[in-house]
Design a protein around this motif. Structure first.
Motif, PDB file in Angstrom:
ATOM      1  N   CYS A  51      -6.885  -1.223   0.462  1.00 18.59           N
ATOM      2  CA  CYS A  51      -6.023  -1.572   1.583  1.00 18.59           C
ATOM      3  C   CYS A  51      -6.874  -1.828   2.820  1.00 18.59           C
ATOM      4  O   CYS A  51      -7.686  -0.984   3.191  1.00 18.59           O
ATOM      5  CB  CYS A  51      -5.040  -0.437   1.847  1.00 18.59           C
ATOM      6  SG  CYS A  51      -4.084  -0.656   3.349  1.00 18.59           S
ATOM      7  N   GLU A  92      -5.913  -1.852   5.765  1.00 17.91           N
ATOM      8  CA  GLU A  92      -5.419  -1.075   6.906  1.00 17.91           C
ATOM      9  C   GLU A  92      -5.928   0.365   6.864  1.00 17.91           C
ATOM     10  O   GLU A  92      -6.340   0.922   7.862  1.00 17.91           O
ATOM     11  CB  GLU A  92      -3.886  -1.056   6.904  1.00 17.91           C
ATOM     12  CG  GLU A  92      -3.248  -2.420   6.969  1.00 17.91           C
ATOM     13  CD  GLU A  92      -3.420  -3.081   8.335  1.00 17.91           C
ATOM     14  OE1 GLU A  92      -3.741  -2.373   9.309  1.00 17.91           O
ATOM     15  OE2 GLU A  92      -3.253  -4.304   8.414  1.00 17.91           O
ATOM     16  N   CYS A  93      -5.854   1.000   5.691  1.00 15.71           N
ATOM     17  CA  CYS A  93      -6.192   2.429   5.623  1.00 15.71           C
ATOM     18  C   CYS A  93      -7.241   2.699   4.562  1.00 15.71           C
ATOM     19  O   CYS A  93      -7.587   3.843   4.328  1.00 15.71           O
ATOM     20  CB  CYS A  93      -4.930   3.254   5.352  1.00 15.71           C
ATOM     21  SG  CYS A  93      -4.296   3.066   3.668  1.00 15.71           S
ATOM     22  N   CYS A 142      -0.176   3.837   3.158  1.00 17.87           N
ATOM     23  CA  CYS A 142       0.280   3.626   4.538  1.00 17.87           C
ATOM     24  C   CYS A 142       1.567   2.806   4.586  1.00 17.87           C
ATOM     25  O   CYS A 142       2.060   2.508   5.662  1.00 17.87           O
ATOM     26  CB  CYS A 142      -0.818   2.956   5.375  1.00 17.87           C
ATOM     27  SG  CYS A 142      -1.176   1.252   4.892  1.00 17.87           S
ATOM     28  N   CYS A 181       0.855  -1.183   0.000  1.00 20.51           N
ATOM     29  CA  CYS A 181       0.000   0.000   0.000  1.00 20.51           C
ATOM     30  C   CYS A 181       0.891   1.233   0.000  1.00 20.51           C
ATOM     31  O   CYS A 181       1.731   1.404   0.874  1.00 20.51           O
ATOM     32  CB  CYS A 181      -0.901   0.016   1.233  1.00 20.51           C
ATOM     33  SG  CYS A 181      -1.851   1.544   1.356  1.00 20.51           S
TER      34      CYS A 181
HETATM   35 ZN   LIG Z   1      -2.897   1.290   3.417  1.00 21.90          ZN
END
Ligand SMILES: [Zn+2]
Length: 126
Positions: free
Chosen positions: A29, A31-32, A11, A8
Protein backbone atom coordinates in the motif's frame (compact mmCIF):
# COMPACT_ATOMS: atom_id res chain seq x y z
CA UNK A 1 1.87 -1.56 -17.55
CA UNK A 2 -1.71 -1.87 -16.43
CA UNK A 3 -3.24 -0.11 -13.50
CA UNK A 4 -4.54 -2.31 -10.75
CA UNK A 5 -6.86 -1.14 -8.06
CA UNK A 6 -6.61 -2.50 -4.54
CA UNK A 7 -8.43 -2.06 -1.30
CA UNK A 8 -5.97 -1.80 1.55
CA UNK A 9 -7.38 -3.66 4.54
CA UNK A 10 -4.97 -1.94 6.87
CA UNK A 11 -5.85 1.69 6.20
CA UNK A 12 -9.12 1.02 4.28
CA UNK A 13 -8.03 3.16 1.38
CA UNK A 14 -8.57 2.35 -2.23
CA UNK A 15 -5.20 2.55 -3.96
CA UNK A 16 -4.13 2.26 -7.58
CA UNK A 17 -0.83 0.65 -8.47
CA UNK A 18 0.94 0.38 -11.78
CA UNK A 19 2.25 -3.16 -12.06
CA UNK A 20 3.70 -5.28 -14.78
CA UNK A 21 1.93 -8.51 -15.69
CA UNK A 22 4.97 -10.51 -14.70
CA UNK A 23 5.43 -8.81 -11.35
CA UNK A 24 4.70 -11.44 -8.70
CA UNK A 25 6.00 -9.50 -5.75
CA UNK A 26 3.60 -8.61 -2.97
CA UNK A 27 2.05 -5.22 -3.61
CA UNK A 28 2.50 -2.67 -0.88
CA UNK A 29 0.00 0.00 0.00
CA UNK A 30 1.49 3.36 -1.01
CA UNK A 31 -0.38 5.04 1.84
CA UNK A 32 0.57 2.91 4.86
CA UNK A 33 2.98 0.34 3.35
CA UNK A 34 0.62 -2.44 4.40
CA UNK A 35 0.67 -5.74 2.54
CA UNK A 36 -2.92 -6.78 3.10
CA UNK A 37 -4.21 -5.60 -0.25
CA UNK A 38 -7.24 -7.04 -1.93
CA UNK A 39 -7.41 -6.61 -5.66
CA UNK A 40 -10.48 -4.92 -7.06
CA UNK A 41 -11.79 -5.19 -10.54
CA UNK A 42 -11.42 -1.62 -11.49
CA UNK A 43 -13.40 0.44 -13.90
CA UNK A 44 -10.09 1.89 -14.92
CA UNK A 45 -8.13 -1.30 -15.27
CA UNK A 46 -8.48 -3.81 -18.03
CA UNK A 47 -7.67 -7.12 -16.44
CA UNK A 48 -9.87 -9.70 -18.12
CA UNK A 49 -8.84 -9.27 -21.72
CA UNK A 50 -7.21 -11.84 -23.90
CA UNK A 51 -3.50 -12.19 -23.44
CA UNK A 52 -2.50 -10.97 -26.87
CA UNK A 53 -4.47 -7.81 -26.33
CA UNK A 54 -2.95 -7.38 -22.92
CA UNK A 55 0.49 -7.63 -24.43
CA UNK A 56 -0.23 -4.77 -26.79
CA UNK A 57 -1.55 -2.75 -23.86
CA UNK A 58 1.52 -3.65 -21.85
CA UNK A 59 3.62 -1.88 -24.43
CA UNK A 60 4.96 1.19 -22.65
CA UNK A 61 4.12 3.30 -25.69
CA UNK A 62 0.41 2.79 -24.97
CA UNK A 63 0.94 4.82 -21.83
CA UNK A 64 2.86 7.51 -23.61
CA UNK A 65 1.33 10.90 -23.11
CA UNK A 66 -0.68 9.84 -20.09
CA UNK A 67 -0.68 12.65 -17.60
CA UNK A 68 -2.37 11.37 -14.47
CA UNK A 69 -2.88 14.87 -13.16
CA UNK A 70 -4.89 15.82 -16.26
CA UNK A 71 -8.42 14.34 -16.28
CA UNK A 72 -8.71 14.81 -20.05
CA UNK A 73 -5.48 12.94 -20.59
CA UNK A 74 -6.77 10.07 -18.43
CA UNK A 75 -10.06 10.10 -20.36
CA UNK A 76 -8.24 9.81 -23.69
CA UNK A 77 -6.14 6.97 -22.34
CA UNK A 78 -9.18 5.15 -20.94
CA UNK A 79 -10.97 5.43 -24.28
CA UNK A 80 -7.93 4.05 -26.01
CA UNK A 81 -7.76 1.14 -23.59
CA UNK A 82 -11.43 0.45 -24.13
CA UNK A 83 -11.10 0.56 -27.90
CA UNK A 84 -8.06 -1.67 -27.98
CA UNK A 85 -9.68 -4.36 -25.88
CA UNK A 86 -12.99 -4.04 -27.72
CA UNK A 87 -14.79 -4.68 -24.46
CA UNK A 88 -18.02 -3.05 -23.44
CA UNK A 89 -16.91 -1.38 -20.24
CA UNK A 90 -20.45 -0.51 -19.23
CA UNK A 91 -22.30 2.71 -18.56
CA UNK A 92 -20.23 3.56 -15.47
CA UNK A 93 -17.10 3.56 -17.56
CA UNK A 94 -18.67 5.81 -20.17
CA UNK A 95 -19.93 8.15 -17.50
CA UNK A 96 -16.53 8.28 -15.87
CA UNK A 97 -14.78 9.04 -19.17
CA UNK A 98 -17.34 11.71 -20.00
CA UNK A 99 -16.83 13.36 -16.63
CA UNK A 100 -13.06 13.19 -16.97
CA UNK A 101 -13.32 14.81 -20.38
CA UNK A 102 -15.41 17.55 -18.82
CA UNK A 103 -12.42 18.22 -16.58
CA UNK A 104 -13.79 16.82 -13.32
CA UNK A 105 -11.42 15.73 -10.62
CA UNK A 106 -10.88 11.95 -10.83
CA UNK A 107 -10.95 11.72 -7.04
CA UNK A 108 -14.38 13.31 -6.93
CA UNK A 109 -15.72 11.08 -9.66
CA UNK A 110 -14.35 8.09 -7.83
CA UNK A 111 -15.93 9.09 -4.55
CA UNK A 112 -19.29 9.90 -6.11
CA UNK A 113 -19.37 6.65 -8.06
CA UNK A 114 -17.37 4.44 -5.73
CA UNK A 115 -20.22 3.28 -3.52
CA UNK A 116 -22.21 2.08 -6.48
CA UNK A 117 -19.33 -0.02 -7.71
CA UNK A 118 -18.69 -1.60 -4.37
CA UNK A 119 -22.27 -2.75 -4.05
CA UNK A 120 -22.31 -4.15 -7.55
CA UNK A 121 -19.86 -5.58 -10.00
CA UNK A 122 -16.94 -3.36 -9.16
CA UNK A 123 -15.59 -5.17 -6.14
CA UNK A 124 -14.91 -8.86 -6.18
CA UNK A 125 -11.87 -11.04 -5.87
CA UNK A 126 -10.34 -12.37 -9.03
ZN1 LIG B 1 -2.87 1.12 3.44
Amino acid sequence: MPLYEYRCRTCKRRVTLLRSFTDTTTPHCPECDGEDLRRLVSRVSVVRSEESRLESLADPSSLAGLDESDPRSIARWMRKMSQETGEDMGPEFDEMVDRLEAGEDPEEIESSMGDLGEEGLGDYDL
